[in-house]
Design an enzyme around this catalytic site. Structure first.
Site, PDB file in Angstrom:
ATOM      1  N   HIS A 319      38.959   3.034  54.532  1.00 51.51           N
ATOM      2  CA  HIS A 319      37.777   3.389  54.064  1.00 51.51           C
ATOM      3  C   HIS A 319      36.573   3.281  54.453  1.00 51.51           C
ATOM      4  O   HIS A 319      35.444   4.185  54.531  1.00 51.51           O
ATOM      5  CB  HIS A 319      37.447   3.292  52.776  1.00 51.51           C
ATOM      6  CG  HIS A 319      38.676   4.550  51.547  1.00 51.51           C
ATOM      7  ND1 HIS A 319      40.094   3.941  51.015  1.00 51.51           N
ATOM      8  CD2 HIS A 319      38.530   5.314  50.825  1.00 51.51           C
ATOM      9  CE1 HIS A 319      40.804   4.607  50.789  1.00 51.51           C
ATOM     10  NE2 HIS A 319      40.320   5.667  50.324  1.00 51.51           N
ATOM     11  N   GLY A 320      36.203   2.079  55.151  1.00 47.81           N
ATOM     12  CA  GLY A 320      35.109   1.710  55.829  1.00 47.81           C
ATOM     13  C   GLY A 320      34.838   0.332  56.485  1.00 47.81           C
ATOM     14  O   GLY A 320      35.549  -0.832  55.486  1.00 47.81           O
TER      15      GLY A 320
END
Length: 465
Positions: A319-320
């Protein structure tokens, strides 16, 4: 080009007109050309990337198929997947590794690349991983043509933020197109409208109250922290499920059925249940292409817990590129492992089970509190917000609530309607009510959404990934 923006509506109107006059055999080319324009609208200099990744995937499949030895096929499959992930690793994780992992050790400072992340690169990579693995292992029985494979990847409703599609879910529909106007058109319009309302009326409005709290330098008051915690939980759901609804609706308008990605996740009774309802195609991807290859639950309880933890940590990192996402994923991994541990101790029945409303309450707050790590720009900000309801200042809470009454009402409406947020209800409406009844309501909802947005919309949260 946001689904909720006027420029996209003009783009889709032009695309749909060409779709109506294009014979079925020509629609693959239309999808490729239209989707290329859609992707290049954000940053034309990156338009080569999905084509490069498609070439790697398609060439990799042919290379794997040309080898007759199983061990050679496995080796070539691994090399192909590594090549697919190289652009994602380069663009998304180089600065993270340089600054956040090597930096504290070697005294390195600042980003080394500082490049904008190509739009949807994570979803493109996961989609093509499913493509390569499913075809090479016989889950999809044959290699589609290069044009069909390219249309499968670029199909613009799912290109940027999913759903993450497998070949069996889209390729047959691309090869056997429906008539230009069909029975699903009406349902698609209704689903798109629901997504538009979620995005413009709920997500964008709530973000105007929540984002300043997360971006402020000063620690929030207790009331501000509560609004940030509960507000973002509603915001991210309405934002992402709103995008998915619009993607599914757009696809139905042109005769393609995409899988649903959400099933009322905030009525889940456990973290396991939550991941069966939230971002469903990602959950299945992580299960089938990461958790099961790691050994799944086949190698004993301890290994099962470790595999769950590793899967969710990597899911968080997907996700990041930030420690906040790593912690978010790790804590979800702990939650999943805990549920499996309790089931191992007590079995699937009582006393593990508790009253449903209590289970929903606990699961919702587990998920909602962890969203703080997902949203916060830094770990210190996350801890500020999580601690503020306990150590922050409660003076002025009533005045703060009064000043923000509109968003509190919006959150209450969201909470009341969430249980009904199911596409099956839309299908029932489409079957039972005449268009003469529903279409005026659709027009009213569009008018309200456009009025509140004033012709502008914030970027979808998952465009960052």
């Amino acid at each position: 080009m946001l689904f909720s923006s006027p420029v996209f509506l003009l783009f889709f109107a032009a695309y749909f007109f060409v779709h109506l006059v294009t014979p079925p055999k020509g629609r693959i080319l239309l999808i490729i050309v239209g989707s290329t324009v859609f992707y290049a609208w954000w940053k034309a200099s990156y338009v080569w990337l999905p084509y490069l990744l498609m070439a790697i995937a398609y060439g990799g499949i042919l290379w794997i198929e040309s080898c007759k030895r199983p061990e050679g096929q496995r080796r070539r499959l691994a090399i192909t997947i590594i090549l697919l992930f190289l652009p994602l690793v380069f663009f998304k994780y180089t600065d993270f590794v340089y600054g956040d992992i090597l930096g504290p050790i070697f005294g390195l400072k600042g980003p080394i690349l500082n490049l904008p992340l190509p739009l949807g690169v994570s979803f493109i990579t996961f989609t093509l991983t499913a493509y390569v693995v499913d075809i090479s292992r016989g889950r999809y029985p044959r290699i589609p043509s290069l044009s069909t494979s390219t249309g499968y990847l670029l199909f613009f409703p799912h290109l940027i933020a999913g759903p993450i599609l497998r070949p069996v879910e889209l390729v047959p529909q691309l090869e056997h197109q429906r008539p230009a106007l069909h029975a699903r058109f009406y349902i698609g319009l209704l689903i798109f409208t629901v997504g538009l309302v979620k995005k413009l009326v709920f997500a964008d409005t709530i973000s105007g109250f929540v984002d300043p709290i997360y971006s402020a330098d000063a620690a929030p008051s207790a009331a501000q922290a509560l609004l940030a915690i509960y507000g973002f939980s509603a915001q991210i759901y309405c934002d992402f499920s709103g995008y998915t609804d619009m993607a599914i609706g757009l696809a139905l308008l042109i005769g393609i059925r995409l899988p649903n990605n959400f099933l009322r996740p905030y009525i889940s009774v456990s973290p396991v249940d939550f991941w069966r309802r939230w971002h469903i195609t990602l959950s299945f991807w992580l299960r089938d292409y990461l958790y099961i290859p790691l050994g799944g639950s086949r190698k004993g309880r301890i290994r099962t817990y470790v595999n769950l933890f590793i899967t969710m940590v990597l899911g968080g990192l997907w996700h990041g590129a930030s420690w906040t996402f790593v912690i978010w994923g790790a804590l979800h991994g702990v939650g999943l492992a805990f549920v499996h541990f309790m089931r191992g101790v007590f079995g699937r029945g009582r006393p593990l089970e508790m009253p449903r409303m209590i289970a929903i309450f606990l699961t919702f707050h587990f998920v909602t509190l962890l969203w703080v790590f997902f949203r916060a720009p830094t770990l210190s900000k996350a801890f500020q917000i999580l601690s503020a309801p306990f150590v922050g200042n409660w003076s002025g809470a009533v005045a703060y609530a009064s000043a923000n009454l509109s968003v509190l009402i919006l959150l209450a409406i969201f909470a009341a309607l969430h249980i009904f947020d199911d596409h099956r209800h839309i299908y029932v409406v489409a079957r039972r009510l005449r268009p003469a009844v529903v279409l005026p309501l659709v027009l009213v909802l569009w008018a309200v959404a456009m009025t509140l947005s004033q012709g502008a919309s914030t970027k979808f949260i998952y465009f960052e990934f």
